[in-house]
Design a protein around this motif. Structure first.
Motif, PDB file in Angstrom:
ATOM      1  N   GLY A 158      -4.654   5.378   5.400  1.00 44.38           N
ATOM      2  CA  GLY A 158      -4.490   5.278   6.901  1.00 44.38           C
ATOM      3  C   GLY A 158      -6.034   5.401   7.496  1.00 44.38           C
ATOM      4  O   GLY A 158      -6.322   4.807   8.369  1.00 44.38           O
ATOM      5  N   SER A 159      -6.782   6.335   6.862  1.00 45.56           N
ATOM      6  CA  SER A 159      -8.138   6.608   7.719  1.00 45.56           C
ATOM      7  C   SER A 159      -8.976   5.452   7.343  1.00 45.56           C
ATOM      8  O   SER A 159     -10.270   5.204   7.930  1.00 45.56           O
ATOM      9  CB  SER A 159      -8.627   7.837   7.016  1.00 45.56           C
ATOM     10  N   LEU A 160      -8.841   4.654   6.321  1.00 46.20           N
ATOM     11  CA  LEU A 160      -9.602   3.506   5.948  1.00 46.20           C
ATOM     12  C   LEU A 160      -9.106   2.259   6.888  1.00 46.20           C
ATOM     13  O   LEU A 160      -9.745   1.107   6.865  1.00 46.20           O
ATOM     14  CB  LEU A 160      -9.331   2.888   4.511  1.00 46.20           C
ATOM     15  N   GLY A 161      -8.043   2.508   7.749  1.00 44.52           N
ATOM     16  CA  GLY A 161      -7.701   1.580   8.701  1.00 44.52           C
ATOM     17  C   GLY A 161      -6.764   0.299   8.321  1.00 44.52           C
ATOM     18  O   GLY A 161      -6.593  -0.593   8.613  1.00 44.52           O
ATOM     19  N   VAL A 163      -1.577  12.720   0.810  1.00 49.78           N
ATOM     20  CA  VAL A 163      -3.120  12.393   0.729  1.00 49.78           C
ATOM     21  C   VAL A 163      -3.086  11.045   0.450  1.00 49.78           C
ATOM     22  O   VAL A 163      -4.256  10.664   1.387  1.00 49.78           O
ATOM     23  CB  VAL A 163      -3.665  13.385  -0.504  1.00 49.78           C
ATOM     24  N   SER A 164      -2.472  10.275  -0.209  1.00 50.01           N
ATOM     25  CA  SER A 164      -2.713   8.626  -0.456  1.00 50.01           C
ATOM     26  C   SER A 164      -2.589   8.080   0.775  1.00 50.01           C
ATOM     27  O   SER A 164      -3.259   7.288   1.139  1.00 50.01           O
ATOM     28  CB  SER A 164      -1.721   8.282  -1.381  1.00 50.01           C
ATOM     29  N   LEU A 193       0.856  -1.147   0.009  1.00 49.94           N
ATOM     30  CA  LEU A 193      -0.004   0.027   0.055  1.00 49.94           C
ATOM     31  C   LEU A 193       0.756   1.311  -0.167  1.00 49.94           C
ATOM     32  O   LEU A 193       0.500   2.083  -0.612  1.00 49.94           O
ATOM     33  CB  LEU A 193      -0.940   0.019   1.131  1.00 49.94           C
ATOM     34  N   VAL A 194       2.027   1.166   0.738  1.00 49.45           N
ATOM     35  CA  VAL A 194       3.012   2.307   0.634  1.00 49.45           C
ATOM     36  C   VAL A 194       3.576   2.398  -0.578  1.00 49.45           C
ATOM     37  O   VAL A 194       3.599   3.502  -1.224  1.00 49.45           O
ATOM     38  CB  VAL A 194       3.942   2.251   1.789  1.00 49.45           C
ATOM     39  N   PHE A 195       3.820   1.430  -1.343  1.00 45.22           N
ATOM     40  CA  PHE A 195       4.521   1.297  -2.754  1.00 45.22           C
ATOM     41  C   PHE A 195       3.333   1.870  -3.747  1.00 45.22           C
ATOM     42  O   PHE A 195       3.684   2.812  -4.533  1.00 45.22           O
ATOM     43  CB  PHE A 195       4.800   0.038  -3.163  1.00 45.22           C
TER      44      PHE A 195
END
Length: 62
Positions: free
Chosen positions: A57-60, A51-52, A8-10
């Protein structure tokens, strides 16, 4: 860090690269100098990655 988090970070970094390329190309197409276009691309990269990662992160997921 789990493999999912690393991926996800990638993905967030890849999104940032795409946004930076588009911003730099658009900046050059309107007549900005190369250093200015690179600066605008860098700012766009930083903003898009931030922002990504905030959305992920807000989606957990992070």
């Amino acid at each position: 860090m789990t493999p999912l988090k690393a991926l996800l970070v990638f993905v967030a970094i890849l999104i940032g690269i795409i946004v930076a390329l588009v911003a730099g190309i658009l900046a050059r197409s309107v007549g900005d100098s190369p250093p200015t276009a690179i600066t605008k691309g860098g700012v766009a990269f930083a903003g898009a990655v931030t922002v990504s990662l905030l959305i992920i992160g807000s989606l957990g997921l992070l």
